[in-house]
Design a protein around this motif. Structure first.
Motif, PDB file in Angstrom:
ATOM      1  N   THR A  14     -10.088   6.415  16.672  1.00 34.54           N
ATOM      2  CA  THR A  14     -10.037   7.469  17.947  1.00 34.54           C
ATOM      3  C   THR A  14     -10.145   8.794  17.803  1.00 34.54           C
ATOM      4  O   THR A  14     -10.175   9.580  16.799  1.00 34.54           O
ATOM      5  N   SER A  16      -9.600  11.201  20.755  1.00 28.02           N
ATOM      6  CA  SER A  16      -8.979  11.601  21.928  1.00 28.02           C
ATOM      7  C   SER A  16      -7.826  11.288  22.318  1.00 28.02           C
ATOM      8  O   SER A  16      -6.744  10.337  21.448  1.00 28.02           O
ATOM      9  N   THR A  18      -6.133  12.056  24.565  1.00 27.41           N
ATOM     10  CA  THR A  18      -6.094  11.560  26.145  1.00 27.41           C
ATOM     11  C   THR A  18      -5.704  10.305  26.392  1.00 27.41           C
ATOM     12  O   THR A  18      -7.032   9.254  26.561  1.00 27.41           O
ATOM     13  N   PRO A  19      -4.606   9.467  26.785  1.00 28.14           N
ATOM     14  CA  PRO A  19      -4.766   8.537  26.935  1.00 28.14           C
ATOM     15  C   PRO A  19      -5.367   7.955  28.404  1.00 28.14           C
ATOM     16  O   PRO A  19      -5.439   8.344  29.423  1.00 28.14           O
ATOM     17  N   LEU A  20      -5.785   6.204  27.737  1.00 31.34           N
ATOM     18  CA  LEU A  20      -6.702   6.160  29.083  1.00 31.34           C
ATOM     19  C   LEU A  20      -5.725   4.805  29.343  1.00 31.34           C
ATOM     20  O   LEU A  20      -6.116   3.265  28.856  1.00 31.34           O
ATOM     21  N   SER A  36      -3.703   3.248  24.995  1.00 29.49           N
ATOM     22  CA  SER A  36      -4.409   3.567  25.486  1.00 29.49           C
ATOM     23  C   SER A  36      -5.457   4.863  25.126  1.00 29.49           C
ATOM     24  O   SER A  36      -6.386   4.766  25.955  1.00 29.49           O
ATOM     25  N   LEU A  37      -4.872   4.571  23.702  1.00 31.90           N
ATOM     26  CA  LEU A  37      -6.090   6.218  23.256  1.00 31.90           C
ATOM     27  C   LEU A  37      -7.359   5.109  22.122  1.00 31.90           C
ATOM     28  O   LEU A  37      -8.431   5.624  22.785  1.00 31.90           O
ATOM     29  N   HIS A  39      -8.408   2.411  24.654  1.00 34.13           N
ATOM     30  CA  HIS A  39      -9.501   2.168  25.570  1.00 34.13           C
ATOM     31  C   HIS A  39      -9.780   3.981  26.301  1.00 34.13           C
ATOM     32  O   HIS A  39     -11.470   3.348  26.428  1.00 34.13           O
ATOM     33  N   ARG A  40      -9.516   4.703  25.669  1.00 37.38           N
ATOM     34  CA  ARG A  40      -9.911   6.272  26.553  1.00 37.38           C
ATOM     35  C   ARG A  40     -11.343   6.529  25.011  1.00 37.38           C
ATOM     36  O   ARG A  40     -12.630   6.318  25.882  1.00 37.38           O
ATOM     37  N   THR A  41     -10.838   5.625  24.009  1.00 37.43           N
ATOM     38  CA  THR A  41     -12.046   5.837  23.092  1.00 37.43           C
ATOM     39  C   THR A  41     -12.846   4.577  23.156  1.00 37.43           C
ATOM     40  O   THR A  41     -14.327   5.120  23.237  1.00 37.43           O
ATOM     41  N   HIS A  43     -14.567   3.800  26.461  1.00 39.87           N
ATOM     42  CA  HIS A  43     -15.185   4.195  27.069  1.00 39.87           C
ATOM     43  C   HIS A  43     -16.082   6.219  26.399  1.00 39.87           C
ATOM     44  O   HIS A  43     -17.129   6.014  26.724  1.00 39.87           O
ATOM     45  N   ASN A  44     -14.923   6.874  25.859  1.00 39.95           N
ATOM     46  CA  ASN A  44     -16.069   7.863  25.217  1.00 39.95           C
ATOM     47  C   ASN A  44     -17.877   7.335  24.800  1.00 39.95           C
ATOM     48  O   ASN A  44     -18.434   7.576  24.620  1.00 39.95           O
TER      49      ASN A  44
END
Length: 362
Positions: A14, A16, A18-20, A36-37, A39-41, A43-44
């Motif tokens: 992970t 970030s 910041t959750p997504l 959620s973490l 998911h953010r990773t 996308h990043n």
């Protein structure tokens, strides 16, 4: 699924806090923070023209790392072995400066003394005690290799198992958990699981060089009966020291039974209270399958087809009552590790995150 049939291994870091929130249907409980973490990773790492991913075909079973290790923050906390091998009196460095007797520069020494590293390892895929021990070694090796956080410098290592998630109060039995309260209200776990946990901890406690000499070992969410056996594992059979910490997935220890807190106090066991959101299965395999599904075509392309988009291409739904996923999928999570690196003098977090290890199936 057997890991021997896996086509590749996935290591996901992970990147970030910041959750997504996931976009697919999933059980409403338990409320987990990790999907959620992740998911953010994803996308990043995978959005854009230059995806951050490493793929090594290796011995026929590919290894996928997301994001690419070159983009990870690496601390390079020196291990005690490195210090010993470099330590020589008045040993000049290549630039002519003398290397201190401990083998570390002043800057490294200050960083090392100031840092406190806590690691939580969730062993979630069923296995034998010897394989669990290998997973502990694997996870600590991955943490050191890609994050520069040496196993010898872990201040506290906490280990938990899927199916053990004691919160200190009697609740309805989780349909996906082997834990339950018996007729007397005593929180218990499946006997076979308990036996596996005790055998695994025996191997962990007896393994030399697994972590540093000063590392405190602890469990995650152990109920009182299991905790007693982990604190005193030898039972007259040699001098095997037990665990010293038990972390709980609860905001405070106020609602723990008095016999629980009394026993811990009497034995010198630290009880750590947490805010929740991890549980004994922080990232259920169907969650990871569905998270990867959004990127299945791109992952297939980036790995030369090793990751089969046809298997990841379909979402796993939830059952009629919405309490659990309908089935597993093409992904099997082996373990989830969380790490927190804190500055002791400034009392601030230097780095924290999760590492997920999973098998991807053909």
């Amino acid at each position: 699924m057997s890991s021997s049939s896996a086509s590749s291994s996935l290591y996901l870091f992970t990147t970030s806090q910041t959750p997504l929130p996931p976009r697919y249907p999933h059980p409403s409980r338990p409320k987990l923070i990790l999907p959620s973490l992740v998911h953010r990773t994803l996308h990043n790492s995978l959005d854009g023209d230059t995806p951050s991913i490493s793929f090594n075909h290796g011995d026929g079973k590919g290894t996928v790392i997301i994001p690419h290790p070159d983009g990870l923050v690496k601390h390079d906390l020196p291990s005690s072995n490195n210090s010993t091998s470099q330590s020589q009196s008045h040993n000049p460095s290549p630039n002519g400066n003398e290397i201190p007797e401990n083998g570390l520069s002043d800057e490294s020494s200050k960083y090392l003394v100031d840092s406190e590293l806590t690691v939580k390892l969730h062993l979630v895929s069923p296995s034998s005690p010897s394989n669990y021990l290998e997973r502990v070694k694997e996870s600590l090796g991955i943490l050191e290799k890609y994050k520069g956080l040496s196993k010898e410098k872990v201040d506290t290592l906490l280990i938990g198992f899927k199916g053990v998630d004691y919160k200190g109060k009697k609740t309805e039995t989780d349909p996906d958990s082997d834990s339950q309260a018996d007729a007397d209200g005593e929180y218990t776990i499946d006997k076979q699981l308990e036996s596996t946990i005790l055998d695994t901890w025996k191997e962990i406690l007896e393994e030399k060089g697994l972590v540093g000499e000063q590392t405190k070992l602890g469990s995650l969410y152990s109920p009182l009966n299991l905790l007693k056996q982990l604190v005193s594992p030898s039972q007259g059979k040699g001098d095997v020291k037990g665990i010293k910490v038990n972390a709980l997935d609860t905001p405070d220890c106020h609602h723990l039974p008095k016999e629980y807190t009394g026993y811990a106090r009497g034995e010198g066991v630290e009880l750590w209270a947490g805010g929740g959101g991890e549980g004994s299965d922080p990232l259920p395999s169907p969650h990871l399958h569905n998270l990867l599904q959004e990127f299945s075509s791109k992952l297939s392309s980036l790995t030369g087809g090793t990751i089969d988009s046809s298997l990841l291409g379909k979402l796993i739904g939830v059952d009629g009552d919405g309490l659990k996923f309908e089935k597993r999928g093409a992904v099997d999570v082996r373990w989830v590790l969380s790490y927190t690196l804190v500055s002791k003098t400034r009392n601030v977090v230097k780095d924290k995150g999760y590492i997920v290890a999973a098998d991807l199936y053909p």
